[in-house]
Design a protein around this motif. Structure first.
Motif, PDB file in Angstrom:
ATOM      1  N   LYS A 260      -3.762  12.201   7.993  1.00 14.15           N
ATOM      2  CA  LYS A 260      -4.802  11.874   6.900  1.00 14.15           C
ATOM      3  C   LYS A 260      -4.462  10.800   6.228  1.00 14.15           C
ATOM      4  O   LYS A 260      -5.162  10.515   5.147  1.00 14.15           O
ATOM      5  N   SER A 261      -3.434   9.817   6.383  1.00 15.76           N
ATOM      6  CA  SER A 261      -3.312   8.732   5.614  1.00 15.76           C
ATOM      7  C   SER A 261      -4.072   7.679   5.798  1.00 15.76           C
ATOM      8  O   SER A 261      -4.941   7.677   6.839  1.00 15.76           O
ATOM      9  N   SER A 262      -4.091   6.738   4.972  1.00 16.09           N
ATOM     10  CA  SER A 262      -5.112   5.634   5.087  1.00 16.09           C
ATOM     11  C   SER A 262      -4.648   4.610   5.986  1.00 16.09           C
ATOM     12  O   SER A 262      -5.314   3.678   6.179  1.00 16.09           O
ATOM     13  N   LEU A 263      -3.491   4.746   6.802  1.00 14.01           N
ATOM     14  CA  LEU A 263      -3.164   3.723   7.711  1.00 14.01           C
ATOM     15  C   LEU A 263      -4.003   3.594   8.760  1.00 14.01           C
ATOM     16  O   LEU A 263      -4.499   4.554   9.662  1.00 14.01           O
ATOM     17  N   SER A 264      -4.524   2.588   9.374  1.00 10.34           N
ATOM     18  CA  SER A 264      -5.479   2.324  10.435  1.00 10.34           C
ATOM     19  C   SER A 264      -5.046   3.074  11.879  1.00 10.34           C
ATOM     20  O   SER A 264      -3.674   2.942  12.000  1.00 10.34           O
ATOM     21  N   LYS A 265      -5.934   3.086  12.708  1.00  7.60           N
ATOM     22  CA  LYS A 265      -5.356   3.868  14.022  1.00  7.60           C
ATOM     23  C   LYS A 265      -4.672   2.550  14.787  1.00  7.60           C
ATOM     24  O   LYS A 265      -3.852   2.796  15.435  1.00  7.60           O
TER      25      LYS A 265
ATOM     26  N   ARG B  59       0.886  -1.389  -0.048  1.00  4.18           N
ATOM     27  CA  ARG B  59       0.087  -0.062  -0.023  1.00  4.18           C
ATOM     28  C   ARG B  59       0.837   1.273   0.037  1.00  4.18           C
ATOM     29  O   ARG B  59       0.662   2.173  -0.734  1.00  4.18           O
ATOM     30  N   PHE B  60       2.102   1.148   0.637  1.00  6.88           N
ATOM     31  CA  PHE B  60       2.706   2.692   1.054  1.00  6.88           C
ATOM     32  C   PHE B  60       3.771   2.409   0.416  1.00  6.88           C
ATOM     33  O   PHE B  60       4.604   3.380   0.206  1.00  6.88           O
ATOM     34  N   GLY B  61       4.358   1.416  -0.476  1.00  9.74           N
ATOM     35  CA  GLY B  61       5.532   1.227  -1.086  1.00  9.74           C
ATOM     36  C   GLY B  61       6.813   0.980  -0.674  1.00  9.74           C
ATOM     37  O   GLY B  61       7.790   0.421  -1.298  1.00  9.74           O
TER      38      GLY B  61
END
Length: 327
Positions: A250-255, A235-237
Motif C-alpha cells: 500500500k506504500s507510494s513506492l512505484s512498481k 520521501r521515505f526518510g
C-alpha cells in the motif's frame, strides 16, 4: 567554540600533493620530493586556516580490507593487479596480488613524510584491517569534546557530518585542490544531494549505496541513479523506510522502483556495511597525545631530514604557521 581537531586523510593528501606539485621538485640527491613538499605545505595552510590545537594524520593500514571484499567481491577489484608479468612479483596461490595503484616514485616519498611527521611529533593513526576512512570515522565519532574537521578528497566521508554541541563534524573536501576546498556540514550535504537534513550524514551513505560508486567497484541498484536515490530517501526518510515501503503493497513506492530494489536486495544487504565508514576500528596512535606540537619534538632530526630532502622551506612554513597559534 573550542579549537577544532583536524583529522587528515593522509593518502588522499599525499596523492593530491604528488599530482599537484611539479615532479621537477627534487631533493639534493635527485630524488623526487614533490609530494613531500606539497604535503607539508598543505598542513601549514590548514593550520593557518583552521587554527587547530589537535591534529592527526590518518593512514591506510589496509586499503582493501578482506572483510569488505568478502561482502562485495567487486570492491576495488579494478585496482587489483593480476598478471604476474605486469608487476614482476610472484602472486599468491589464488593468482591474485592486491596492489594499490601507487606511482613508483610516490612510495619512497610517503616514507619521507612519515619520517618527518615522526621527528616533528605530529600524531599519526591507523588500524589493522581498516582503511583510513575507518580511522577517520572512528576518531570523528568518538570525539566528544571539540569540533572536528575531516580533511579529504574522498566524498565517502561526507557521511560523517553531524551537528552536536561542541563536537560537531565538518568535512573539508579537497577533491578540487586545497585552494578550492569546500567545507561540508549537514546543511551543505542536504542542499547539494537532496537528502534529509536531520540525518544528512547517514543519508549520504545510503545515497551512495543506492547509486553505487564505480570508483570503489560498487554497482549500486540497477536503474536507480543519484537523483532517484535522493528522491526515495527524501520521501521515505531513510534506507530502512525504503525497505519498509518495499514490503508494504500500500506504500507510494512505484512498481518499477519496487521491482528494481527487490532485484538488488542481496546487494543492498551485503554492501551496506561496506559503504558505511566503520566507527569502531581499533585505532592506534604513534604519539601519546594528538596535541599539535608548537615546535618540533626532535628539532635536530627534523633539520637533518629537511636538508636531506630539500624541504627546509616547507618546514619553515609549517613552523611559521604553528608560531601564529596561541601558546
Amino acid at each position: 567554540m573550542s579549537d577544532p581537531v583536524l583529522l587528515l586523510d593522509g593518502a588522499s593528501m599525499w596523492f593530491r600533493s604528488y599530482f599537484g606539485v611539479p615532479s621537477s621538485i627534487k631533493a639534493p640527491d635527485g630524488r623526487p620530493v614533490n609530494a613531500v613538499r606539497g604535503f607539508l605545505d598543505s598542513i601549514a595552510t590548514l593550520v593557518t586556516r583552521e587554527r587547530p590545537r589537535r591534529l592527526v594524520v590518518c593512514r591506510d593500514d589496509d586499503w582493501r580490507p578482506q572483510w569488505r571484499v568478502d561482502l562485495v567481491p567487486s570492491y576495488k577489484a579494478h585496482r587489483v593487479a593480476r598478471p604476474e608479468a605486469d608487476i614482476g612479483l610472484r602472486p599468491p596461490p589464488d593468482g591474485t596480488l592486491y596492489v594499490e595503484e601507487v606511482p613508483d616514485d610516490l612510495t619512497p616519498q610517503v616514507d619521507m613524510i612519515i619520517e618527518l611527521l615522526d621527528a616533528f611529533g605530529i600524531a599519526m593513526a591507523g588500524a589493522p584491517g581498516f582503511e583510513a576512512d575507518d580511522v577517520l570515522g572512528t576518531l570523528a565519532t568518538c570525539e566528544q569534546r571539540d569540533p572536528v574537521v575531516v580533511v579529504s578528497g574522498d566524498r565517502d566521508l561526507l557521511q560523517l557530518v553531524r551537528d552536536e554541541p561542541g563536537a560537531g563534524v565538518r568535512v573539508l573536501y579537497i577533491g578540487r585542490g586545497l585552494a578550492k576546498a569546500t567545507k561540508f556540514g549537514p546543511e551543505e550535504v542536504a542542499d547539494l544531494y537532496g537528502v534529509p537534513i536531520d540525518r544528512a550524514g547517514p543519508a549520504y551513505a545510503e545515497l551512495a549505496l543506492l547509486r553505487g560508486d564505480p570508483s570503489d567497484g560498487l554497482p549500486g541498484v540497477a536503474g536507480i541513479g543519484e537523483k532517484t536515490a535522493a528522491a526515495l530517501l527524501a520521501r521515505f526518510g531513510s534506507l530502512q523506510g525504503i525497505k519498509a515501503a518495499i514490503e508494504d503493497p500500500k506504500s507510494s513506492l512505484s512498481k518499477a522502483h519496487r521491482a528494481k530494489l527487490l532485484a538488488a536486495a542481496d546487494y543492498l544487504a551485503a554492501a551496506e556495511p561496506v559503504v558505511r565508514v566503520a566507527t569502531d576500528a581499533a585505532v592506534t596512535m604513534t604519539t601519546a597525545t594528538d596535541e599539535l606540537p608548537l615546535v618540533a619534538g626532535d628539532p635536530a632530526r627534523v633539520a637533518e631530514l629537511a636538508a636531506a630532502y630539500g624541504v627546509t622551506s616547507s618546514i619553515s612554513r609549517l613552523q611559521s604557521a604553528l608560531d601564529r597559534l596561541p601558546g
